[in-house]
Write a protein that holds these residues in place. Structure first.
Motif, PDB file in Angstrom:
ATOM      1  N   ALA A 106     -15.672 -22.034  45.602  1.00 25.98           N
ATOM      2  CA  ALA A 106     -16.254 -21.130  44.608  1.00 25.98           C
ATOM      3  C   ALA A 106     -15.546 -19.779  44.620  1.00 25.98           C
ATOM      4  O   ALA A 106     -15.219 -19.219  43.565  1.00 25.98           O
ATOM      5  N   TYR A 107     -15.282 -19.255  45.806  1.00 21.98           N
ATOM      6  CA  TYR A 107     -14.573 -17.976  45.912  1.00 21.98           C
ATOM      7  C   TYR A 107     -13.131 -18.112  45.433  1.00 21.98           C
ATOM      8  O   TYR A 107     -12.589 -17.191  44.805  1.00 21.98           O
ATOM      9  N   ALA A 108     -12.495 -19.237  45.726  1.00 19.74           N
ATOM     10  CA  ALA A 108     -11.120 -19.445  45.262  1.00 19.74           C
ATOM     11  C   ALA A 108     -11.069 -19.434  43.744  1.00 19.74           C
ATOM     12  O   ALA A 108     -10.169 -18.829  43.136  1.00 19.74           O
ATOM     13  N   GLY A 109     -12.024 -20.105  43.103  1.00 20.39           N
ATOM     14  CA  GLY A 109     -12.071 -20.095  41.649  1.00 20.39           C
ATOM     15  C   GLY A 109     -12.337 -18.711  41.093  1.00 20.39           C
ATOM     16  O   GLY A 109     -11.742 -18.306  40.086  1.00 20.39           O
ATOM     17  N   CYS A 110     -13.219 -17.975  41.752  1.00 15.91           N
ATOM     18  CA  CYS A 110     -13.538 -16.603  41.336  1.00 15.91           C
ATOM     19  C   CYS A 110     -12.318 -15.699  41.459  1.00 15.91           C
ATOM     20  O   CYS A 110     -11.976 -14.959  40.529  1.00 15.91           O
ATOM     21  N   PHE A 111     -11.644 -15.748  42.608  1.00 14.21           N
ATOM     22  CA  PHE A 111     -10.483 -14.895  42.830  1.00 14.21           C
ATOM     23  C   PHE A 111      -9.327 -15.277  41.909  1.00 14.21           C
ATOM     24  O   PHE A 111      -8.581 -14.408  41.449  1.00 14.21           O
ATOM     25  N   LEU A 112      -9.182 -16.573  41.654  1.00 13.65           N
ATOM     26  CA  LEU A 112      -8.120 -17.012  40.741  1.00 13.65           C
ATOM     27  C   LEU A 112      -8.342 -16.432  39.350  1.00 13.65           C
ATOM     28  O   LEU A 112      -7.419 -15.894  38.731  1.00 13.65           O
ATOM     29  N   GLU A 113      -9.559 -16.540  38.862  1.00 13.85           N
ATOM     30  CA  GLU A 113      -9.889 -16.081  37.517  1.00 13.85           C
ATOM     31  C   GLU A 113      -9.759 -14.573  37.378  1.00 13.85           C
ATOM     32  O   GLU A 113      -9.166 -14.075  36.413  1.00 13.85           O
ATOM     33  N   HIS A 114     -10.301 -13.832  38.330  1.00 17.53           N
ATOM     34  CA  HIS A 114     -10.434 -12.386  38.166  1.00 17.53           C
ATOM     35  C   HIS A 114      -9.248 -11.591  38.707  1.00 17.53           C
ATOM     36  O   HIS A 114      -9.007 -10.468  38.228  1.00 17.53           O
ATOM     37  N   ALA A 130       1.544 -15.177  43.342  1.00 17.93           N
ATOM     38  CA  ALA A 130       0.453 -14.234  43.065  1.00 17.93           C
ATOM     39  C   ALA A 130      -0.659 -14.375  44.088  1.00 17.93           C
ATOM     40  O   ALA A 130      -1.263 -13.369  44.499  1.00 17.93           O
ATOM     41  N   TRP A 131      -0.937 -15.598  44.518  1.00 17.59           N
ATOM     42  CA  TRP A 131      -1.934 -15.808  45.569  1.00 17.59           C
ATOM     43  C   TRP A 131      -1.493 -15.120  46.854  1.00 17.59           C
ATOM     44  O   TRP A 131      -2.305 -14.486  47.548  1.00 17.59           O
ATOM     45  N   GLY A 132      -0.208 -15.255  47.194  1.00 20.04           N
ATOM     46  CA  GLY A 132       0.282 -14.603  48.405  1.00 20.04           C
ATOM     47  C   GLY A 132       0.139 -13.094  48.329  1.00 20.04           C
ATOM     48  O   GLY A 132      -0.236 -12.445  49.313  1.00 20.04           O
ATOM     49  N   ARG A 133       0.422 -12.539  47.171  1.00 21.17           N
ATOM     50  CA  ARG A 133       0.294 -11.093  46.996  1.00 21.17           C
ATOM     51  C   ARG A 133      -1.165 -10.662  47.064  1.00 21.17           C
ATOM     52  O   ARG A 133      -1.497  -9.636  47.671  1.00 21.17           O
ATOM     53  N   PHE A 134      -2.044 -11.426  46.432  1.00 24.16           N
ATOM     54  CA  PHE A 134      -3.463 -11.075  46.453  1.00 24.16           C
ATOM     55  C   PHE A 134      -4.045 -11.187  47.856  1.00 24.16           C
ATOM     56  O   PHE A 134      -4.840 -10.328  48.270  1.00 24.16           O
ATOM     57  N   LEU A 135      -3.688 -12.229  48.598  1.00 28.15           N
ATOM     58  CA  LEU A 135      -4.253 -12.412  49.926  1.00 28.15           C
ATOM     59  C   LEU A 135      -3.871 -11.273  50.868  1.00 28.15           C
ATOM     60  O   LEU A 135      -4.629 -10.937  51.784  1.00 28.15           O
ATOM     61  N   GLY A 136      -2.682 -10.680  50.654  1.00 26.72           N
ATOM     62  CA  GLY A 136      -2.330  -9.503  51.440  1.00 26.72           C
ATOM     63  C   GLY A 136      -3.292  -8.360  51.201  1.00 26.72           C
ATOM     64  O   GLY A 136      -3.705  -7.666  52.135  1.00 26.72           O
ATOM     65  N   LEU A 137      -3.668  -8.164  49.927  1.00 27.42           N
ATOM     66  CA  LEU A 137      -4.655  -7.134  49.592  1.00 27.42           C
ATOM     67  C   LEU A 137      -6.038  -7.524  50.085  1.00 27.42           C
ATOM     68  O   LEU A 137      -6.806  -6.674  50.562  1.00 27.42           O
ATOM     69  N   PHE A 138      -6.357  -8.803  50.004  1.00 24.24           N
ATOM     70  CA  PHE A 138      -7.679  -9.280  50.430  1.00 24.24           C
ATOM     71  C   PHE A 138      -7.900  -9.058  51.918  1.00 24.24           C
ATOM     72  O   PHE A 138      -9.003  -8.682  52.345  1.00 24.24           O
ATOM     73  N   ARG A 139      -6.882  -9.286  52.723  1.00 16.36           N
ATOM     74  CA  ARG A 139      -7.029  -9.102  54.164  1.00 16.36           C
ATOM     75  C   ARG A 139      -7.371  -7.662  54.527  1.00 16.36           C
ATOM     76  O   ARG A 139      -8.062  -7.416  55.519  1.00 16.36           O
ATOM     77  N   GLU A 140      -6.925  -6.722  53.725  1.00 19.99           N
ATOM     78  CA  GLU A 140      -7.208  -5.314  53.992  1.00 19.99           C
ATOM     79  C   GLU A 140      -8.536  -4.856  53.386  1.00 19.99           C
ATOM     80  O   GLU A 140      -9.068  -3.813  53.776  1.00 19.99           O
ATOM     81  N   ALA A 142     -11.435  -7.177  52.547  1.00 20.05           N
ATOM     82  CA  ALA A 142     -12.179  -8.428  52.401  1.00 20.05           C
ATOM     83  C   ALA A 142     -13.607  -8.194  51.921  1.00 20.05           C
ATOM     84  O   ALA A 142     -14.097  -8.906  51.037  1.00 20.05           O
ATOM     85  N   VAL A 143     -14.280  -7.201  52.497  1.00 25.68           N
ATOM     86  CA  VAL A 143     -15.697  -6.982  52.173  1.00 25.68           C
ATOM     87  C   VAL A 143     -15.911  -6.657  50.693  1.00 25.68           C
ATOM     88  O   VAL A 143     -16.779  -7.269  50.045  1.00 25.68           O
ATOM     89  N   PRO A 144     -15.153  -5.718  50.100  1.00 20.06           N
ATOM     90  CA  PRO A 144     -15.367  -5.450  48.662  1.00 20.06           C
ATOM     91  C   PRO A 144     -15.142  -6.680  47.784  1.00 20.06           C
ATOM     92  O   PRO A 144     -15.896  -6.906  46.829  1.00 20.06           O
ATOM     93  N   PHE A 145     -14.142  -7.492  48.121  1.00 22.69           N
ATOM     94  CA  PHE A 145     -13.876  -8.671  47.299  1.00 22.69           C
ATOM     95  C   PHE A 145     -14.974  -9.717  47.458  1.00 22.69           C
ATOM     96  O   PHE A 145     -15.364 -10.371  46.474  1.00 22.69           O
ATOM     97  N   LEU A 146     -15.482  -9.892  48.665  1.00 26.11           N
ATOM     98  CA  LEU A 146     -16.578 -10.840  48.868  1.00 26.11           C
ATOM     99  C   LEU A 146     -17.840 -10.372  48.153  1.00 26.11           C
ATOM    100  O   LEU A 146     -18.572 -11.180  47.565  1.00 26.11           O
ATOM    101  N   LEU A 147     -18.097  -9.075  48.176  1.00 25.55           N
ATOM    102  CA  LEU A 147     -19.250  -8.531  47.455  1.00 25.55           C
ATOM    103  C   LEU A 147     -19.081  -8.670  45.951  1.00 25.55           C
ATOM    104  O   LEU A 147     -20.063  -8.868  45.223  1.00 25.55           O
TER     105      LEU A 147
END
Length: 214
Positions: A106-114, A130-140, A142-147
Motif C-alpha cells: 500500500a505504501y509502495a503504491g502511495c509513494f509511486l503515485e505521489h 526515480a525510486w532510488g532517488r526517492f528512497l534516499g530522501l525517504f531514509r532521511e 521517513a516519519v513525514p512520508f509515513l504520516l
C-alpha cells in the motif's frame, strides 16, 4: 481460459494507458492547462518505464499472495472439507505474514503515485532510477512520508462518505452518473486534481531539487 486471457489483456492495456496518462494529468495540474496530445507524446519513455515497473510489481504481489492462498487452501481448507481436525497455527501465521506485505504494498503504491511519478517527470528518470532517488530522501525523512500515507486514509474516507451521502439523498439516482465516465469525472475532478497535486506540493518542502512544480 479464453476469458481469463481476455481479462488479463484488458488489465495490461489499462495499466499501460494509465501509466502514460499519469504524466499527462500531472503536467496539466502543475502547468495549469488542459492538453492531451503534447503531454502524451512527451510521456512516451516515462510511460513505458512506469508501465513495466507496475507490471513487474503487480506480478510479484500476485505471485506472493497466490502462493499464500494456495498454501492456506492446502493446509487449512482441504483438511476442513475432508472432515479432518483443523490446526489453526498455519492459517494464523500465514495471515499474519500477509499483513506486513499488504502495508508495504500500500505504501509502495502511495509513494509511486505521489512522489516517484513527479520525480520521473521532473528529472527524466526511469521508474527504477526515480525510486532510488526517492528512497534516499525517504531514509532521511521517513516519519513525514509515513504520516503522509496515513493522512490519505481519512481524506478518502471523507470523500467517499460524501459520495455515499449524495447517493442516498438522491435515492440512488446519482449512480446513473457513474454509467457515463465523463459525467462521473466532472463532479469528481476537484478531488482528483487535489489528490494529484498533494505529492508535488509535499515534495517541494525539501528544496528546489524536489520541487516538481517548476
Amino acid at each position: 481460459v479464453l476469458l481469463a486471457g481476455m481479462i488479463l489483456a484488458l488489465i495490461v492495456l489499462v495499466v499501460w494507458l494509465s501509466s502514460r496518462m499519469k504524466f499527462v494529468f500531472l503536467e496539466n495540474v502543475l502547468a495549469g492547462h488542459a492538453k492531451v496530445a503534447e503531454p502524451w507524446s512527451r510521456a512516451g519513455a516515462a510511460g513505458w518505464s512506469l508501465f513495466w515497473w507496475r507490471l513487474a510489481f503487480g506480478a510479484a504481489i500476485l505471485a506472493f499472495f497466490g502462493t499464500l492462498a494456495a498454501m492456506w487452501w492446502i493446509r487449512f481448507a482441504v483438511p476442513f472439507l475432508e472432515g479432518n481436525p483443523i490446526t489453526l497455527g498455519p492459517a494464523i501465521w500465514m495471515t499474519l505474514l500477509s499483513f506486513p506485505l499488504m502495508i508495504v504494498a500500500a505504501y509502495a503504491g502511495c509513494f509511486l503515485e505521489h512522489f516517484v511519478v513527479p520525480i520521473m517527470a521532473k528529472h527524466g528518470l526511469s521508474a527504477t532510477a526515480a525510486w532510488g532517488r526517492f528512497l534516499g530522501l525517504f531514509r532521511e525523512n521517513a516519519v513525514p512520508f509515513l504520516l503522509f500515507g496515513l493522512f490519505l486514509i481519512p481524506l478518502w474516507i471523507l470523500v467517499w462518505a460524501v459520495v455515499v451521502a449524495v447517493v442516498l439523498l438522491t435515492c440512488c439516482t446519482a449512480l446513473l452518473i457513474a454509467i457515463v465516465p465523463y459525467l462521473w469525472m466532472v463532479p469528481m475532478l476537484p478531488v482528483y486534481y487535489t489528490y494529484r497535486a498533494l505529492g508535488p506540493e509535499f515534495l517541494a518542502q525539501f528544496g528546489a531539487e524536489w520541487d516538481c512544480r517548476s
